[in-house]
Design a protein around this motif. Structure first.
Motif, mmCIF file in Angstrom:
data_model
loop_
_atom_site.group_PDB
_atom_site.id
_atom_site.type_symbol
_atom_site.label_atom_id
_atom_site.label_comp_id
_atom_site.label_asym_id
_atom_site.label_seq_id
_atom_site.Cartn_x
_atom_site.Cartn_y
_atom_site.Cartn_z
ATOM 1 N N SER A 29 11.826 52.867 -51.389
ATOM 2 C CA SER A 29 11.088 53.191 -52.613
ATOM 3 C C SER A 29 9.598 52.882 -52.442
ATOM 4 N N THR A 30 9.266 51.877 -51.646
ATOM 5 C CA THR A 30 7.854 51.552 -51.397
ATOM 6 C C THR A 30 7.178 52.670 -50.611
ATOM 7 N N LEU A 33 6.498 55.496 -52.934
ATOM 8 C CA LEU A 33 5.307 55.280 -53.768
ATOM 9 C C LEU A 33 4.032 55.549 -52.978
ATOM 10 N N LYS A 37 0.324 59.209 -53.179
ATOM 11 C CA LYS A 37 -1.133 59.353 -53.141
ATOM 12 C C LYS A 37 -1.465 60.791 -52.766
ATOM 13 N N PRO A 52 -1.348 57.066 -58.189
ATOM 14 C CA PRO A 52 -0.582 56.932 -59.429
ATOM 15 C C PRO A 52 -0.492 55.458 -59.858
ATOM 16 N N PRO A 53 -0.298 55.182 -61.150
ATOM 17 C CA PRO A 53 -0.249 53.804 -61.645
ATOM 18 C C PRO A 53 0.757 52.903 -60.918
ATOM 19 N N ALA A 54 1.940 53.431 -60.604
ATOM 20 C CA ALA A 54 2.948 52.601 -59.922
ATOM 21 C C ALA A 54 2.463 52.171 -58.538
ATOM 22 N N LEU A 55 1.700 53.030 -57.873
ATOM 23 C CA LEU A 55 1.134 52.687 -56.565
ATOM 24 C C LEU A 55 0.000 51.682 -56.731
ATOM 25 N N LYS A 56 -0.856 51.883 -57.717
ATOM 26 C CA LYS A 56 -1.947 50.937 -57.980
ATOM 27 C C LYS A 56 -1.410 49.542 -58.293
ATOM 28 N N ALA A 57 -0.242 49.474 -58.920
ATOM 29 C CA ALA A 57 0.356 48.181 -59.279
ATOM 30 C C ALA A 57 0.729 47.367 -58.047
ATOM 31 N N MET A 58 0.877 48.004 -56.891
ATOM 32 C CA MET A 58 1.220 47.295 -55.650
ATOM 33 C C MET A 58 -0.007 46.656 -54.995
ATOM 34 N N LYS A 61 -0.553 42.917 -53.703
ATOM 35 C CA LYS A 61 0.762 42.274 -53.763
ATOM 36 C C LYS A 61 1.333 42.130 -52.357
#
Length: 144
Positions: A29-30, A33, A37, A52-58, A61
């Motif tokens: 899943s990573t 994500l 891009k 995308p927001p889900a990618l930016k959230a990583m 981290k």
């Protein structure tokens, strides 16, 4: 027809050996994500990366990611290299296939090259500066 049969068998044999070896699937899943891009044109001849927001959230981290070492220099062990979900033989610059998602790795200590998949852990960084460096980095990476 019979005289062409040996030639046909030789050609079939050659194409059989020329096939790219099947590799171990490392899609997660990573990786999915990271693959989201894309680039959009903001003006003529100028493109900008979109995350995308889900990618930016990583961003920033610590993540674990399976994949293959893609060397950027000659050697047997590396502290800096590219990392992909497919091996070198599947890379269009090195073998055959499409352009895979890749991450530039900066490891804490040298990691020995292998053609088998490995898992790395490190801090995931998105480079959205627009410069010519890699878009994604895995910093302080260690082999798990």
């Amino acid at each position: 027809m019979k005289k062409y049969m040996p030639v046909l068998l030789v050609l079939i044999s050659i194409t059989t050996f020329a096939q790219v070896a099947v590799h171990t699937e490392t899609r997660t899943s990573t990786w999915n994500l990271i693959g989201l891009k894309y680039d959009k044109q903001v003006k003529p001849l100028v493109w900008q990366a979109v995350f995308p927001p889900a990618l930016k959230a990583m961003h920033n981290k610590v993540i674990q990611l399976p994949g293959y070492i893609i060397p950027t220099k000659v050697g047997n062990s590396f502290k800096e290299f590219m990392f992909s979900m497919v091996p070198v033989a599947s890379c269009p610059y090195c073998g055959t296939g499409d352009i895979p998602s890749m991450i530039e790795v900066k490891a804490l200590k040298p990691i020995n090259w292998t053609d088998a998949p490995i898992t790395l852990q490190g801090k995931f960084i998105i480079n959205d500066s627009g410069d010519s460096r890699s878009t994604f980095f895995l910093l302080d990476a260690v082999k798990k």
